[in-house]
Design a protein around this motif. Structure first.
Motif, PDB file in Angstrom:
ATOM      1  N   TYR A 136     116.673 -52.107  85.110  1.00  0.00           N
ATOM      2  CA  TYR A 136     115.688 -53.084  85.617  1.00  0.00           C
ATOM      3  C   TYR A 136     114.162 -53.075  85.543  1.00  0.00           C
ATOM      4  O   TYR A 136     113.742 -53.959  85.591  1.00  0.00           O
ATOM      5  CB  TYR A 136     116.034 -52.957  87.323  1.00  0.00           C
ATOM      6  CG  TYR A 136     117.259 -53.417  87.745  1.00  0.00           C
ATOM      7  CD1 TYR A 136     117.955 -54.801  87.169  1.00  0.00           C
ATOM      8  CD2 TYR A 136     118.394 -52.682  88.336  1.00  0.00           C
ATOM      9  CE1 TYR A 136     119.214 -55.146  87.671  1.00  0.00           C
ATOM     10  CE2 TYR A 136     119.638 -53.073  88.610  1.00  0.00           C
ATOM     11  CZ  TYR A 136     119.972 -54.112  88.100  1.00  0.00           C
ATOM     12  OH  TYR A 136     121.383 -54.713  88.370  1.00  0.00           O
ATOM     13  N   GLU A 137     113.865 -51.661  85.385  1.00  0.00           N
ATOM     14  CA  GLU A 137     112.441 -51.500  85.024  1.00  0.00           C
ATOM     15  C   GLU A 137     112.045 -52.034  83.677  1.00  0.00           C
ATOM     16  O   GLU A 137     110.789 -52.387  83.509  1.00  0.00           O
ATOM     17  CB  GLU A 137     112.190 -49.906  85.206  1.00  0.00           C
ATOM     18  CG  GLU A 137     112.311 -49.290  86.281  1.00  0.00           C
ATOM     19  CD  GLU A 137     112.405 -47.729  86.460  1.00  0.00           C
ATOM     20  OE1 GLU A 137     111.546 -47.045  85.528  1.00  0.00           O
ATOM     21  OE2 GLU A 137     112.418 -47.160  87.518  1.00  0.00           O
TER      22      GLU A 137
ATOM     23  N   GLY B 177     113.217 -54.993  82.519  1.00  0.00           N
ATOM     24  CA  GLY B 177     113.405 -56.191  82.584  1.00  0.00           C
ATOM     25  C   GLY B 177     114.813 -56.801  82.244  1.00  0.00           C
ATOM     26  O   GLY B 177     115.030 -57.938  81.806  1.00  0.00           O
ATOM     27  N   TRP B 178     115.907 -55.870  82.456  1.00  0.00           N
ATOM     28  CA  TRP B 178     117.052 -56.062  81.845  1.00  0.00           C
ATOM     29  C   TRP B 178     117.634 -57.511  82.086  1.00  0.00           C
ATOM     30  O   TRP B 178     118.120 -58.105  81.111  1.00  0.00           O
ATOM     31  CB  TRP B 178     117.917 -54.906  82.778  1.00  0.00           C
ATOM     32  CG  TRP B 178     119.462 -55.132  82.501  1.00  0.00           C
ATOM     33  CD1 TRP B 178     120.280 -55.776  83.515  1.00  0.00           C
ATOM     34  CD2 TRP B 178     120.359 -54.501  81.434  1.00  0.00           C
ATOM     35  NE1 TRP B 178     121.740 -55.605  83.119  1.00  0.00           N
ATOM     36  CE2 TRP B 178     121.813 -54.924  81.718  1.00  0.00           C
ATOM     37  CE3 TRP B 178     120.235 -53.948  80.414  1.00  0.00           C
ATOM     38  CZ2 TRP B 178     122.894 -54.494  81.212  1.00  0.00           C
ATOM     39  CZ3 TRP B 178     121.269 -53.422  79.557  1.00  0.00           C
ATOM     40  CH2 TRP B 178     122.453 -53.893  80.018  1.00  0.00           C
ATOM     41  N   GLU B 179     117.558 -57.875  83.203  1.00  0.00           N
ATOM     42  CA  GLU B 179     118.146 -59.307  83.555  1.00  0.00           C
ATOM     43  C   GLU B 179     117.515 -60.403  82.583  1.00  0.00           C
ATOM     44  O   GLU B 179     118.157 -61.404  82.254  1.00  0.00           O
ATOM     45  CB  GLU B 179     117.914 -59.568  84.955  1.00  0.00           C
ATOM     46  CG  GLU B 179     118.724 -58.406  85.806  1.00  0.00           C
ATOM     47  CD  GLU B 179     118.276 -58.553  87.422  1.00  0.00           C
ATOM     48  OE1 GLU B 179     117.103 -58.605  87.546  1.00  0.00           O
ATOM     49  OE2 GLU B 179     119.050 -58.609  88.344  1.00  0.00           O
ATOM     50  N   GLU B 180     116.298 -60.166  82.438  1.00  0.00           N
ATOM     51  CA  GLU B 180     115.631 -61.406  81.537  1.00  0.00           C
ATOM     52  C   GLU B 180     116.080 -61.296  80.084  1.00  0.00           C
ATOM     53  O   GLU B 180     115.802 -62.522  79.614  1.00  0.00           O
ATOM     54  CB  GLU B 180     114.113 -61.118  81.648  1.00  0.00           C
ATOM     55  CG  GLU B 180     113.345 -60.973  82.840  1.00  0.00           C
ATOM     56  CD  GLU B 180     111.932 -60.583  82.751  1.00  0.00           C
ATOM     57  OE1 GLU B 180     111.388 -60.870  81.809  1.00  0.00           O
ATOM     58  OE2 GLU B 180     111.407 -60.419  84.273  1.00  0.00           O
ATOM     59  N   TYR B 181     116.568 -60.392  79.713  1.00  0.00           N
ATOM     60  CA  TYR B 181     117.164 -60.362  78.301  1.00  0.00           C
ATOM     61  C   TYR B 181     118.380 -61.168  78.238  1.00  0.00           C
ATOM     62  O   TYR B 181     118.707 -61.747  77.236  1.00  0.00           O
ATOM     63  CB  TYR B 181     117.497 -59.121  77.896  1.00  0.00           C
ATOM     64  CG  TYR B 181     116.245 -58.090  77.364  1.00  0.00           C
ATOM     65  CD1 TYR B 181     115.616 -58.275  76.119  1.00  0.00           C
ATOM     66  CD2 TYR B 181     115.908 -57.285  78.354  1.00  0.00           C
ATOM     67  CE1 TYR B 181     114.456 -57.669  75.992  1.00  0.00           C
ATOM     68  CE2 TYR B 181     114.635 -56.329  78.034  1.00  0.00           C
ATOM     69  CZ  TYR B 181     114.142 -56.698  76.838  1.00  0.00           C
ATOM     70  OH  TYR B 181     112.826 -55.932  76.676  1.00  0.00           O
TER      71      TYR B 181
ATOM     72  N   ASN C 104     119.892 -64.137  78.781  1.00  0.00           N
ATOM     73  CA  ASN C 104     119.675 -65.719  79.127  1.00  0.00           C
ATOM     74  C   ASN C 104     120.497 -66.657  78.183  1.00  0.00           C
ATOM     75  O   ASN C 104     121.082 -66.151  77.215  1.00  0.00           O
ATOM     76  CB  ASN C 104     118.259 -65.829  78.994  1.00  0.00           C
ATOM     77  CG  ASN C 104     117.746 -65.502  77.364  1.00  0.00           C
ATOM     78  OD1 ASN C 104     118.129 -66.361  76.447  1.00  0.00           O
ATOM     79  ND2 ASN C 104     116.710 -64.584  77.128  1.00  0.00           N
TER      80      ASN C 104
END
Length: 144
Positions: free
Chosen positions: A89-90, A92-96, A98
């Motif tokens: 999460y540090e 930006g895991w979720e942003e990848y 998409n």
């Protein structure tokens, strides 16, 4: 449903990656699983080529993720050294993950709970009696 492939060399594993890339549309997440030396990075190199990436692919063992531009952007993760999934999460895991990009996660079984629903699971199994032989199992995970 599980698709089963057999390869007999690193080159064949690479070529299978090229073929599999045709099935990976934008927004696809892949969990890539197998022992050390199983051929995960060779498969990713083939996937990258199949996605039109021209850059040299290297395993992101120490950087966690490398991103490459091709016909579609490829984010290549290696989570082998992750001790706590919160570390992802540090960065930006979720942003990848998409709808425009493809994400391939080496050692994805270590963070399976963090992968998006419907991720493709690819397992590479070595044949203990024939060191160059691989069984590669491709399975779409259930949507939640």
């Amino acid at each position: 449903m599980v698709e089963k492939y057999l390869t007999g060399s690193e080159e064949e594993t690479f070529n299978l990656g090229v073929q599999l890339a045709r099935k990976l549309g934008p927004g696809t997440a892949v969990s890539l699983e197998g022992d050390l030396g199983a051929g995960k990075t060779a498969l990713v190199k083939g996937i990258a080529k199949g996605l039109g990436v021209r850059d040299t692919i290297t395993s992101p063992t120490f950087t966690i993720v490398n991103s490459y531009e091709g016909d579609v952007t490829l984010h290549h993760f290696d989570v082998y050294r992750i001790d706590d999934p919160e570390e992802l999460y540090e960065i930006g895991w979720e942003e990848y993950f998409n709808p425009n990009d493809v994400c391939v996660v080496e050692w994805g079984d270590r963070v399976s709970q963090m992968l998006p629903p419907g991720a493709l699971r690819i397992r590479i199994l070595r044949d203990e009696t024939q060191p160059d032989k691989r069984t590669i199992l491709v399975e779409r995970q259930d949507q939640e």
